[in-house]
Design a protein around this motif. Sequence first.
Motif, PDB file in Angstrom:
ATOM      1  N   VAL A   1       3.729 -13.365 -11.651  1.00  0.00           N
ATOM      2  CA  VAL A   1       4.390 -12.073 -11.517  1.00  0.00           C
ATOM      3  C   VAL A   1       3.338 -10.972 -11.464  1.00  0.00           C
ATOM      4  N   PHE A   2       3.398 -10.159 -10.422  1.00  0.00           N
ATOM      5  CA  PHE A   2       2.447  -9.060 -10.254  1.00  0.00           C
ATOM      6  C   PHE A   2       2.689  -8.004 -11.327  1.00  0.00           C
ATOM      7  N   LEU A   3       1.599  -7.507 -11.951  1.00  0.00           N
ATOM      8  CA  LEU A   3       1.702  -6.457 -12.957  1.00  0.00           C
ATOM      9  C   LEU A   3       1.085  -5.156 -12.478  1.00  0.00           C
ATOM     10  N   ILE A   4      -0.140  -5.220 -11.937  1.00  0.00           N
ATOM     11  CA  ILE A   4      -0.814  -3.987 -11.560  1.00  0.00           C
ATOM     12  C   ILE A   4      -1.906  -4.260 -10.528  1.00  0.00           C
ATOM     13  N   ARG A   5      -2.183  -3.242  -9.705  1.00  0.00           N
ATOM     14  CA  ARG A   5      -3.287  -3.250  -8.765  1.00  0.00           C
ATOM     15  C   ARG A   5      -4.044  -1.937  -8.898  1.00  0.00           C
ATOM     16  N   ARG A   6      -5.378  -2.010  -8.960  1.00  0.00           N
ATOM     17  CA  ARG A   6      -6.208  -0.813  -9.000  1.00  0.00           C
ATOM     18  C   ARG A   6      -7.293  -0.930  -7.951  1.00  0.00           C
ATOM     19  N   ASN A   7      -7.628   0.206  -7.296  1.00  0.00           N
ATOM     20  CA  ASN A   7      -8.754   0.174  -6.382  1.00  0.00           C
ATOM     21  C   ASN A   7     -10.008   0.689  -7.083  1.00  0.00           C
TER      22      ASN A   7
END
Lengths: 115, 116
Positions: free
Chosen positions: B46-52
């Motif tokens: 399950v995807f929680l977070i993405r940061r660049n």
Amino acid sequence: EAGVAQSPRYKIIEKRQSVAFWCNPISGHATLYWYQQILGQGPKLLIQFQNNGVVDDSQLPKDRFSAERLKGVDSTLKIQPAKLEDSAVYLCASSFNRGGGETQYFGPGTRLLVL
Amino acid sequence: AQKVTQAQTEISVVEKEDVTLDCVYETRDTTYYLFWYKQPPSGELVFLIRRNSFDEQNEISGRYSWNFQKSTSSFNFTITASQVVDSAVYFCALSEALDNFNKFYFGSGTKLNVKP
């Protein structure tokens, strides 16, 4: 929106037999990934498609594993012949091809047991 | 060398305790993305977070918070007031841009056990 679909959910085969897994990505997602996850480890990328072309299959054991993505939508992953060490969960994921850091969405996986 | 290192194999806490999951990554790219995924016993990631890589602001979402520090190549995940439902394996991942596609690397995961 429907998620990534995979089938079958479970499969038990004997070594040297063949097996195939199916994946239907989220509608509109151009990129599709197959991962192998051995118990207690992180997912390992086997193959990555962009539309119906392969962009990365560097970790796919090509002597026994093959995958295709006809028409850039559904995909199948095949193992022929299976070995005991192929016992794992096979995860399919898809992402929208916007370029740069696309989020992958995963299906429920297929648990394979090779006896 | 590992691209993504999650040194904590397994952590056990008692409900309501705070817990931090560590993630250290390695890349030479200036543009990259970092992710956290949760894998409950059911098995689905399950995807929680993405940061660049250009956004080092910490992020908070309910009981979840993330601390991104480029200086130490770390992207740590904190759960405040943990609950039994947080029990799962958590994976950190890195995405690098290669020619015409993105390459993903997953850490080995941290198993979190939250006891009542």
